[in-house]
Motif scaffolding. Structure first.
Motif, PDB file in Angstrom:
ATOM      1  N   TYR A  49       0.832  -1.199   0.000  1.00  0.00           N
ATOM      2  CA  TYR A  49       0.000   0.000   0.000  1.00  0.00           C
ATOM      3  C   TYR A  49       0.866   1.249   0.000  1.00  0.00           C
ATOM      4  CZ  TYR A  49      -2.592   3.957   1.718  1.00  0.00           C
ATOM      5  OH  TYR A  49      -3.092   5.219   1.870  1.00  0.00           O
ATOM      6  N   LEU A  50       1.961   1.213   0.773  1.00  0.00           N
ATOM      7  CA  LEU A  50       2.860   2.368   0.827  1.00  0.00           C
ATOM      8  C   LEU A  50       3.493   2.617  -0.539  1.00  0.00           C
ATOM      9  CD1 LEU A  50       3.583   4.265   3.148  1.00  0.00           C
ATOM     10  CD2 LEU A  50       5.675   2.954   3.484  1.00  0.00           C
ATOM     11  N   ILE A  51       3.873   1.546  -1.238  1.00  0.00           N
ATOM     12  CA  ILE A  51       4.418   1.701  -2.588  1.00  0.00           C
ATOM     13  C   ILE A  51       3.371   2.321  -3.502  1.00  0.00           C
ATOM     14  CG2 ILE A  51       5.292   0.459  -4.606  1.00  0.00           C
ATOM     15  CD1 ILE A  51       6.507  -1.586  -2.695  1.00  0.00           C
TER      16      ILE A  51
ATOM     17  N   HIS B 207       1.128   9.389  -5.645  1.00  0.00           N
ATOM     18  CA  HIS B 207       1.608  10.751  -5.448  1.00  0.00           C
ATOM     19  C   HIS B 207       2.380  11.232  -6.680  1.00  0.00           C
ATOM     20  CE1 HIS B 207       3.246  14.218  -3.243  1.00  0.00           C
ATOM     21  NE2 HIS B 207       4.405  13.920  -3.785  1.00  0.00           N
ATOM     22  N   PHE B 208       3.181  10.334  -7.271  1.00  0.00           N
ATOM     23  CA  PHE B 208       3.927  10.686  -8.484  1.00  0.00           C
ATOM     24  C   PHE B 208       2.976  10.944  -9.650  1.00  0.00           C
ATOM     25  CE2 PHE B 208       5.785   9.070 -12.472  1.00  0.00           C
ATOM     26  CZ  PHE B 208       6.779  10.015 -12.648  1.00  0.00           C
ATOM     27  N   GLU B 209       1.892  10.178  -9.729  1.00  0.00           N
ATOM     28  CA  GLU B 209       0.924  10.367 -10.804  1.00  0.00           C
ATOM     29  C   GLU B 209       0.218  11.717 -10.680  1.00  0.00           C
ATOM     30  OE1 GLU B 209      -3.178   8.290 -12.533  1.00  0.00           O
ATOM     31  OE2 GLU B 209      -2.024   7.338 -10.941  1.00  0.00           O
ATOM     32  N   ILE B 210      -0.015  12.178  -9.446  1.00  0.00           N
ATOM     33  CA  ILE B 210      -0.706  13.456  -9.237  1.00  0.00           C
ATOM     34  C   ILE B 210       0.198  14.638  -9.563  1.00  0.00           C
ATOM     35  CG2 ILE B 210      -1.723  14.964  -7.480  1.00  0.00           C
ATOM     36  CD1 ILE B 210      -2.769  12.503  -6.090  1.00  0.00           C
TER      37      ILE B 210
ATOM     38  N   ILE C 148      13.314  11.564  -1.411  1.00  0.00           N
ATOM     39  CA  ILE C 148      13.125  10.736  -0.221  1.00  0.00           C
ATOM     40  C   ILE C 148      12.111   9.622  -0.469  1.00  0.00           C
ATOM     41  CG2 ILE C 148      11.255  12.052   0.860  1.00  0.00           C
ATOM     42  CD1 ILE C 148      12.734  11.668   3.510  1.00  0.00           C
ATOM     43  N   HIS C 149      11.201   9.834  -1.432  1.00  0.00           N
ATOM     44  CA  HIS C 149      10.226   8.796  -1.764  1.00  0.00           C
ATOM     45  C   HIS C 149      10.895   7.577  -2.389  1.00  0.00           C
ATOM     46  CE1 HIS C 149       6.638  11.839  -1.894  1.00  0.00           C
ATOM     47  NE2 HIS C 149       7.127  11.644  -0.685  1.00  0.00           N
ATOM     48  N   LEU C 150      12.041   7.772  -3.046  1.00  0.00           N
ATOM     49  CA  LEU C 150      12.792   6.637  -3.585  1.00  0.00           C
ATOM     50  C   LEU C 150      13.220   5.693  -2.460  1.00  0.00           C
ATOM     51  CD1 LEU C 150      15.091   8.386  -6.225  1.00  0.00           C
ATOM     52  CD2 LEU C 150      13.097   6.951  -6.677  1.00  0.00           C
ATOM     53  N   ILE C 151      13.640   6.272  -1.347  1.00  0.00           N
ATOM     54  CA  ILE C 151      14.053   5.443  -0.207  1.00  0.00           C
ATOM     55  C   ILE C 151      12.849   4.728   0.383  1.00  0.00           C
ATOM     56  CG2 ILE C 151      15.340   5.424   1.956  1.00  0.00           C
ATOM     57  CD1 ILE C 151      16.504   8.092   1.262  1.00  0.00           C
TER      58      ILE C 151
ATOM     59  N   MET D 237      -2.177  21.696  -0.713  1.00  0.00           N
ATOM     60  CA  MET D 237      -2.451  20.787   0.405  1.00  0.00           C
ATOM     61  C   MET D 237      -1.916  19.405   0.101  1.00  0.00           C
ATOM     62  SD  MET D 237      -6.116  19.751   2.122  1.00  0.00           S
ATOM     63  CE  MET D 237      -6.495  21.459   2.405  1.00  0.00           C
ATOM     64  N   VAL D 238      -2.036  18.976  -1.170  1.00  0.00           N
ATOM     65  CA  VAL D 238      -1.560  17.658  -1.559  1.00  0.00           C
ATOM     66  C   VAL D 238      -0.061  17.544  -1.371  1.00  0.00           C
ATOM     67  CG1 VAL D 238      -1.279  16.089  -3.509  1.00  0.00           C
ATOM     68  CG2 VAL D 238      -3.457  17.252  -3.158  1.00  0.00           C
ATOM     69  N   SER D 239       0.644  18.620  -1.671  1.00  0.00           N
ATOM     70  CA  SER D 239       2.099  18.587  -1.604  1.00  0.00           C
ATOM     71  C   SER D 239       2.641  18.835  -0.205  1.00  0.00           C
ATOM     72  CB  SER D 239       2.687  19.635  -2.558  1.00  0.00           C
ATOM     73  OG  SER D 239       2.250  20.923  -2.176  1.00  0.00           O
ATOM     74  N   CYS D 240       1.749  19.083   0.728  1.00  0.00           N
ATOM     75  CA  CYS D 240       2.191  19.343   2.107  1.00  0.00           C
ATOM     76  C   CYS D 240       2.423  18.013   2.802  1.00  0.00           C
ATOM     77  CB  CYS D 240       1.143  20.166   2.855  1.00  0.00           C
ATOM     78  SG  CYS D 240       1.642  20.589   4.536  1.00  0.00           S
ATOM     79  N   GLN D 241       3.590  17.432   2.625  1.00  0.00           N
ATOM     80  CA  GLN D 241       3.912  16.116   3.149  1.00  0.00           C
ATOM     81  C   GLN D 241       4.623  16.252   4.480  1.00  0.00           C
ATOM     82  OE1 GLN D 241       3.023  13.178   1.573  1.00  0.00           O
ATOM     83  NE2 GLN D 241       1.847  14.651   0.404  1.00  0.00           N
TER      84      GLN D 241
END
Length: 324
Positions: free
Chosen positions: A25-27, A33-36, A43-46, A313-317
């Protein structure tokens, strides 16, 4: 009534299923997120690498342990046993390496704003993908000789095959195998040492930040920490879980070996603990992503167009990234 073996098998199976679903699910979350946003933060690569390594480790160890616990003693042949043992070691090492890389990355992110640290942040930002590839290469190569010392159940009549890997066997008296084990232990020690130093540095930075915040009486600052601080706390929690389960696993394994304990449930406890970090870690990361479950529900219901979440808001990680 269920036997001890059946209960252990159910425990291994539940741990494997829950952990694999959480990691995949995390993957999916980071791919979504990349599609949006049409861009993937370094850091998402890690996170993707860590989640994939955790899921594969759980599958490679959890499924054979479940089958073995249910009484199927000789269900692997020699070749499959070598492959399974090798993959377990590779994905375990990749999980540790990814966790260490994650702690180093976040330690650099929250470092003070100076010229030297700014240069290091830019270099680390650009080298994140090569670092992930390096983790793969190191773990694939360092464990390449492991299958030589592993044998399937067909060789159990030989006296030299004493060290059971539950459903497989390892040559205990081979000196080359002992040297190989020392090399692996040294590699693990270096990775864990790097993780420890970076985690200790993050704790020091957080302590300094807390001391500075105490002098500020603004309610907003006290109640809402910056994304970098929240991300750092989540990563420290992840590292703490890693140290807890691996330390408990090592202590129990040494205790069992020293006192020659032969009870089946006591022998299988270290195996259960060895998979606990991989099963729990995805939920620690999911907890830090505030909008992921909402977006997932929207995508499942097919009403993504009605989920009008602003891009800001979406990019506020939770996890911060050094500036490009």
């Amino acid at each position: 009534m269920f036997s001890i073996g059946e209960i252990l098998g159910i425990a291994y199976l539940l741990q494997t299923i829950i952990g694999v679903l959480g990691n995949f699910y995390l993957i999916y979350h980071y791919c979504f997120h990349f599609e949006i946003q049409k861009s993937l933060r370094r850091i998402h690569l890690i996170f993707i690498q860590l989640s994939f390594a955790n899921a594969m480790f759980l599958l490679c160890r959890g499924i054979p342990m479940t089958i073995f616990s249910w009484g199927w003693k000789f269900f692997l042949n020699d070749v499959v046993c070598k492959i399974i043992t090798y993959l377990q070691r590779v994905f375990r090492g990749l999980s540790i390496c990814s966790t260490s890389l994650l702690s180093v990355f976040q330690a650099v992110v929250i470092s003070p704003s100076s010229t030297k640290w700014a240069i290091l942040k830019v270099k680390l930002h650009k080298s994140m993908a090569p670092c992930c590839i390096l983790c793969w290469i190191l773990n694939l190569l360092i464990d390449a000789a492991l299958p030589i010392y592993v044998s399937g159940p067909g060789n159990i009549t030989k006296n030299k095959w004493k060290n059971k890997v539950r459903y497989c066997f390892m040559d205990t008296y081979n000196m080359d195998r002992l040297k190989f084990q020392y090399l692996i232990a040294f590699y693990d020690f270096i990775i864990v040492a790097v993780m420890t130093v970076s985690s200790a540095y993050m704790v020091f930075v957080l302590y300094q930040h807390r001391q500075q915040v105490q002098h500020i009486h603004s309610t907003k600052v006290n109640l809402r920490a910056s994304p970098e601080i929240r991300a750092t706390k989540d990563i420290l929690l992840l590292v703490s879980i890693f140290f807890f389960f691996n330390s408990a696993c090592a202590i129990i394994a040494i205790y069992i070996d020293y006192f020659k304990i032969s009870a089946s449930w006591q022998l299988y406890v270290p195996m259960f603990l060895s998979m606990s970090f991989q099963a729990i870690s995805p939920f620690v990361l999911i907890r830090s992503e505030t909008w992921s479950l909402w977006k997932f529900c929207c995508s499942i219901q097919g009403i993504k167009h009605s989920c009008a979440i602003p891009l800001s808001m979406v990019s506020c990680q939770r996890h911060a990234e050094p500036p490009k």
